[in-house]
Design an enzyme around this catalytic site. Structure first.
Site, short mmCIF file in Angstrom:
data_model
loop_
_atom_site.label_atom_id
_atom_site.label_comp_id
_atom_site.label_asym_id
_atom_site.label_seq_id
_atom_site.Cartn_x
_atom_site.Cartn_y
_atom_site.Cartn_z
N ASP A 1 3.96 -1.22 1.24
CA ASP A 1 2.96 -0.22 0.88
C ASP A 1 1.75 -0.97 0.30
OD1 ASP A 1 1.80 2.27 0.20
OD2 ASP A 1 2.58 2.07 -1.83
N ASP B 1 6.36 1.42 -4.11
CA ASP B 1 6.46 1.83 -5.51
C ASP B 1 6.50 3.33 -5.71
OD1 ASP B 1 3.73 2.26 -4.77
OD2 ASP B 1 3.22 2.33 -6.90
N ASP C 1 7.38 6.12 -0.37
CA ASP C 1 7.94 4.90 0.22
C ASP C 1 9.46 4.93 0.32
OD1 ASP C 1 5.35 3.69 0.28
OD2 ASP C 1 5.54 3.27 -1.85
#
Length: 1225
Positions: free
Chosen positions: A507, A926, A930
């Site tokens: 990410d 995080d 995700d």
């Protein structure tokens, strides 16, 4: 009667209720404020504020009309969170690419309720509530076992391992008199030992869970019983009961809020125990229940809600009370495990209890995964099983041949004694016929050779993984000081997979960047205010306001543009000033931020801390405050903004929160000038579609140009717009919202439609740009990973320009790379673009190959290809036949950058690689969006960041910074893989060499399966004699130092190429094992061929010699010696000798005193010296030859490290093997 008070959110108004007269309130700081943060108190009516907050036509509108709920719209926005956090249950396949995936991936809480499926809760009537269906009690149980179920259930779980069943069958066979090769107790000991150790570990862990459950269940809560509040244990709370929670108390079950100490029904909740987020969340009680006090009047009503589900962001229910039906949403429920903050008390009714609460339904932990090495090991165990069957077949066939040749002698042979003449009459004795004898010989061979399958390997692997995890957790180089968090190892069974990663899917926001947003610049009505910010650093003290002798200012300072600051202070009399006014009001009001007052060491200074779920919103509110628009109070019905020293109250008439479908949020405000406006902010892709471009086309074009400029700088952008609402527009919206919010079918879609209808024909106000800085060490980390042969893909929801800018600053992209950009809006155009891009990539790779062959260049990016693709294109590619084209193209690219992707599309990209190659995939993120990607990858890593702990809770490993990925993979991953691979092969070797010694002996004993080695030595060989050294080496040995592994990332390629564990090594080990077993067996046999030493004495010699031999074999491979390694290796030899002596001292066992007879002879000591030498010389010669003439990268680096090349020459280069892609499926 008509209400004289502006409508409050989120509750609909109750007709006929007596309202308090509307009086503006002012800020009162005359009372001391505690050290804890708290919301600003309501304003006192004595201070003057602009009192006209809403036009009379709206204030006096029919009270049966319902006001908008600020968070009722969250149900529509929770879809993406739900799917990202918890995935999709059931067997229905998940679609990763299409837009329809959103509807398919809805969690249970997003489905509509019908009367049959509704869960009915009668307020303050738990008896009637549980009359038809007995709902779960509030007692929880996280423990797996009870005293009664522990033994059967634990054994059942342990015997899921096929190897344990194998050894159980062996032990059972040995109990039969015809097959009793070993003593019955000795045959059970290895399996019993392994089962006992595991059972003790499981029992201890479960005892701790029982203790925790007992403490939790016996906590006290205040519950309404017989119209009086009484203390009650948590475990005794029932669904339907009314519970009172005081400030700082933990919520015992999932409750619908009925009332709070705040007159507007607001409660502040901290959900850190649920999702790890420390920011306060606002929850609301409905106004229909606000005034009801259970001690004075009996509350009656019915709540119809959805069945229990895992979605902590969704709740769908209706409440029938006082003849009215009102809707309930996520903003009206508080969940078990959360804490009430800054609210004196709250009242709620229990709707879910015990195991049915959302917290308990989400306590399953991370999904179980099996390492690639262990999966490969199972294939080798199958081969060893085939080898074992082959040995047993050889023995039984030879036994059959021998029986045929000696069939006439069987009547008198001592071992068989086919005929028994002791009683005078002949009868058969101890013989079952030729065919049965062959079959029994086969079974007896399996029993004798059973340790060919290493039972101790499983428990050794568990212990080694625990040791490896300990050193990873204690590594100070992976300790994040900013968050004070250590590395977390949440899945112990895939440590070695960290050494074989080929793809990293990352990410961007919060993973590569800090997710600490800082307002940088703004475009307001076509004017760019960014040039002066960098020049004014340090000149501004920040905005502050004087309130009754106290100074109040924002907690965080923001750099400001001097020109914009001067304009913002000039008032709104001019057109330009009015535009600035509306822009900053939008930034201050269009959010869900809660302002809290924080005391300082200076009693005359108080700070406002803006608490919110979104770092972007916090940055925008702090920016508005820096320019003189300081948000000072928020309730469920109004907000107060300090505008250049004047406090102005805005009535919040409605709020539609951000959701993944609209990609924007809006707030409807009753302004001090009696106007009603809707302010909207959102992503440019959705905002420009709802902006009326005919009004200000030049401003729109200028704003678009500024947005492109901001994105190219790597800034996160939002577009802000507004629209004036007439009385008829507001009434139409209000009526539509009332219908949508109380609908039983299609509520979420109707609410989205209502929001979309009001968010239309907007006037553009401007755009904001926020900087999300790269985390420390990200560029260096990505460079190291690429040098290690790891492909880094970035999957982000940001726009393309922002992602590309971050790609350059993080060194993911370089100026030498060729960019292939795919932005298409149809399947056909996607197909054509992919085909053209594939042709280009092939040509570039051909050129690259020619350059590499002629110039021998190894790391240049002269012809490297970077693929940049957006989420819209992925809609038409994923889950279609175009996936194969995308895979072929992406596999030829050095970098892949996916922009504007949804959570399920992230998982689809990971699946694209995982399902088509044997390469190891790792996903790191995080946030909740995700989670699906993390769970899809072979290895999932969560970042303990600003977006809560959803990613951490779903991950296999967790850490504080992206840069820690380098030591995790290149150092610990490399070590873990090398150690575990060697340990597995070594276990195969040490057990096979012992079995082959037994096999050779059988060939010299007429294939009768008699053994010279005592049964206890056979049992203790793999459990005690040789188990500890391999565990110690598996935990402590290091083939290369940390410095070397970090300096030369190419060394990581050894794991990707499977250099330490492959079929070639396995068969070489088996070949070496054959030779060593021959040397170990035949040297003593020929040395004592004509002596009077019996079989038991030779068995002791073979036992000691084999233990010395396998330990010296281990010594040849140990790189880093420690005192623990010395103690384990030499100590195991000493322990073996002591055990052999003890066994031979027991007269009840065969071979009594044999070792003492044997040790008196000189040949014994010569054999102990000669066997290891003869056995290990071929290995030593081959090992030396390979290291001198055909060394691998690790051996070269080790030699350079040994002779100091690394330390003496900082610029030393070592030629490494090329990193080649392994074959695809």
């Amino acid at each position: 009667m008509p209400s004289n008070r502006p409508l409050l959110i989120p509750s609909p108004r109750t007709p006929g209720t007596q309202d308090l007269p509307y009086t503006p309130v002012s800020f009162d700081l005359s009372k001391p404020i505690s050290a804890n943060s708290k919301p600003l108190p309501d304003m006192d009516s004595n201070d003057s504020i602009d009192k006209s907050a809403c036009p009379d036509s709206i204030i006096n509108s029919s009270s049966s009309r319902r006001c908008a709920s600020s968070i009722q719209a969250r149900a529509s926005g929770a879809n993406s969170l739900g799917e990202g956090s918890f995935g999709v249950s059931g067997t229905k396949p998940v679609r990763h690419g299409s837009r329809g995936a959103d509807s398919e991936a809805l969690s249970v809480s997003q489905k509509e309720i019908n009367e049959e499926d509704a869960r009915q809760i009668y307020l303050n009537d738990p008896v009637k509530t549980n009359e038809k269906f007995e709902f779960a009690g509030n007692s929880i149980r996280t423990a797996k076992y009870s005293i009664i179920t522990f033994l059967p259930r634990n054994l059942f779980e342990q015997f899921h391992r096929v190897a344990y069943i194998y050894f159980l069958v062996i032990a059972v066979l040995n109990q039969l008199p015809q097959l009793a090769v070993f003593g019955r107790g000795a045959s059970i000991l290895p399996l019993a030992f392994v089962l006992l150790v595991t059972a003790i570990k499981d029992a201890y862990e479960d005892w701790r869970r029982h203790r925790s459950d007992k403490i939790e269940n016996n906590r006290l809560a205040t519950v309404l019983v017989n119209d009086k509040f009484q203390q009650k244990r948590w475990k005794d709370i029932r669904v339907g009961e009314i519970i009172k929670i005081s400030s700082n108390e933990t919520i015992p079950c999932d409750m619908v809020l009925l009332s709070t100490s705040d007159p507007t029904g607001v409660a502040y909740v901290q959900t850190i125990n649920l999702d790890g987020e420390s920011n306060l969340k606002t929850r609301y009680a409905k106004q229909e229940t606000l005034s009801k006090l259970p001690e004075k009047e009996r509350i009656s009503g019915v709540i119809k809600c959805e069945k229990p589900n895992r979605n902590i962001y969704g709740f769908h229910a209706n409440m029938d009370i006082d003849g009215k039906r009102i809707s309930l949403g996520p903003s009206n429920i508080i969940l078990r495990g959360c804490e009430i903050k800054n609210t004196s008390w709250t009242l709620g009714v229990a709707v879910y209890a015990g195991r049915e609460t959302k917290a308990m339904l989400n306590s399953s932990g991370a999904p179980s995964k099996r390492s690639r090495l262990e999966t490969r090991m199972n294939l080798e165990i199958v081969l060893l099983s085939v080898f074992l069957v082959a040995l047993c077949t050889v023995v039984c066939i030879c036994a059959g041949v021998w029986l045929r040749r000696h069939k006439d002698e069987l009547d008198y042979l001592p071992f068989y004694r086919k005929a028994d003449f002791t009683t005078g009459t002949q009868k058969k004795y101890n013989y079952y016929g030729w065919g049965m004898e062959i079959f029994l010989t086969f079974l007896m061979s399996v029993i004798v050779f059973q340790i060919m399958i290493p039972i101790s390997l499983y428990i050794s692997m568990e212990l080694v993984r625990v040791g490896q995890a300990y050193f990873m957790i204690r590594d100070t180089r992976m300790f994040d000081e900013a968050s004070n968090s250590r590395f977390q190892c949440r899945a112990l069974n895939i440590n070695e997979d960290l050494g074989q990663v080929k793809y990293v899917f990352s990410d961007k926001t919060g993973t590569l960047t800090e997710n600490k947003m800082e307002f940088k610049c703004a475009s307001i009505c076509g004017v760019d205010y960014s040039s002066g910010i960098s020049d004014s650093e340090g000149e501004q003290d920040g905005y502050s306001s004087q309130v009754e002798g106290y100074v109040l200012r924002p907690k965080m300072k923001v750099k400001v543009d001097p020109v914009l600051l001067q304009l913002s202070q000039s008032g709104k009399e001019t057109k330009e000033g009015k535009q600035l006014y509306d822009f900053f009001v939008a930034l201050a009001a269009c959010n869900t931020i809660v302002p809290l007052v924080v005391e300082t060491s200076d009693p005359a200074l108080r700070l406002i801390d803006y608490q919110g779920e979104s770092p972007d919103e916090q940055a925008l509110v702090y920016a508005a405050a820096a320019y003189g628009f300081m948000l000072v109070e928020r309730t469920s019905g109004h907000i107060v903004i300090d505008i250049q020293g004047e406090w102005q109250r805005f009535n919040v008439l409605g709020l539609h929160e951000f959701d993944s479908d609209r990609k924007r949020m809006s707030v409807i405000l009753g302004c001090p000038d009696s106007s009603v406006k809707v302010f909207v902010k959102g992503a440019d892709t959705t905002m420009f579609s709802v902006i009326d471009k005919s009004l200000n086309l030049d401003i729109v074009r200028a704003t678009e140009a500024h947005l492109h400029s901001y994105s190219s700088m790597g800034l996160r952008t939002l577009v802000v717009g507004m629209r004036d609402l007439s009385a008829s527009d507001f009434e139409q919206w209000q009526s539509s919202y009332e219908i949508a919010s109380t609908a039983l079918i299609g509520r979420a879609a109707l609410l989205r439609k209502v929001a979309s209808n009001v968010e239309n024909n907007l006037t553009i106000l401007g755009a904001s740009a926020i900087e999300d800085k790269l985390q420390q060490g990200v560029p260096e980390a990505i460079e190291s990973l690429r040098m290690a042969g790891i492909k880094v893909w970035v999957l982000t929801g940001d726009k393309q320009e922002t992602a590309i800018s971050i790609g350059y600053s993080s060194k993911l992209l370089t100026s030498m790379m060729t960019h292939i950009v795919i932005n298409n809006n149809s399947k056909q155009s996607c197909k054509k673009t992919l085909e053209d891009a594939l042709i280009m990539a092939k040509k570039l790779m051909t050129v690259s190959g020619a350059v590499h062959n002629t110039e021998r260049s190894s790391g240049a990016d002269t012809s490297a290809v970077a693929l940049i693709i957006d989420g819209t294109s992925l809609v038409y590619i994923l889950d279609t036949e175009l996936e194969d084209l995308l895979f072929e193209l992406a596999s030829r690219c050095s970098v892949v950058l996916c922009c504007r992707v949804a959570p399920l599309q992230k998982a689809g990209i990971v699946a694209l690689i995982k399902n088509r190659t044997d390469d190891m995939t790792l996903a790191i993120g995080d946030g909740a969006n995700d989670v699906s990607m993390i769970q899809m990858a072979d290895v999932g890593i969560g970042i303990s960041g600003q977006e809560g702990r959803q990613a951490v809770m779903a991950s296999d490993f967790a850490m504080g910074q992206f840069r820690f990925l380098v030591p995790l993979l290149l150092v610990h991953g490399h070590w873990n893989y090398q150690r575990m691979a060697y340990m597995i092969l070594y276990n195969f070797y040490r057990n096979a060499v012992f079995v082959l010694v037994l096999f050779w002996y059988v060939l010299f004993c007429c294939f009768t399966l008699t053994t010279a080695i005592t049964e206890w030595s056979s049992v203790l060989y793999s459990v005690l004699y040789t188990s500890l050294p391999t565990i110690v080496v598996g935990i402590l040995d290091k083939d290369l130092s940390r410095m070397t592994l970090l300096k030369y990332p190419q060394l990581y390629g050894a794991g990707q190429r499977e250099e330490s564990y492959n079929s070639k090594l396995f068969w070489l080990i088996i070949l070496d094992t054959f030779w060593q077993s021959i040397a170990a067996f035949f040297l003593p046999l020929f040395a004592y061929w004509k002596s009077n030493i019996d079989g038991s004495s030779l068995g002791d010699l073979w036992t000691i010699a084999v233990v010395i031999m396998v330990n010296l074999h281990l010594c040849m491979d140990v790189i880093r010696w420690t005192w623990i390694t010395h103690a384990a290796i030499w100590g195991s030899i000493v322990v073996t000798c002591i055990c052999v002596v003890i066994i031979d001292c027991l007269p009840i066992l065969p071979g009594f005193w044999a070792i003492f007879h044997l040790a008196r002879t000189e040949l014994f000591w010569l054999c102990l010296l000669g066997i290891p030498i003869a056995a290990l010389i071929p290995r030593f010669v081959v090992k030396s030859f390979v290291q001198i003439y055909r060394p691998c990268d690790i051996q070269v680096a080790r030699e350079a490290e040994k002779f100091g090349n690394f330390r003496d020459s900082g610029g030393a280069e070592i030629e490494m093997n090329p990193i080649a892609d392994p074959p695809r499926r």
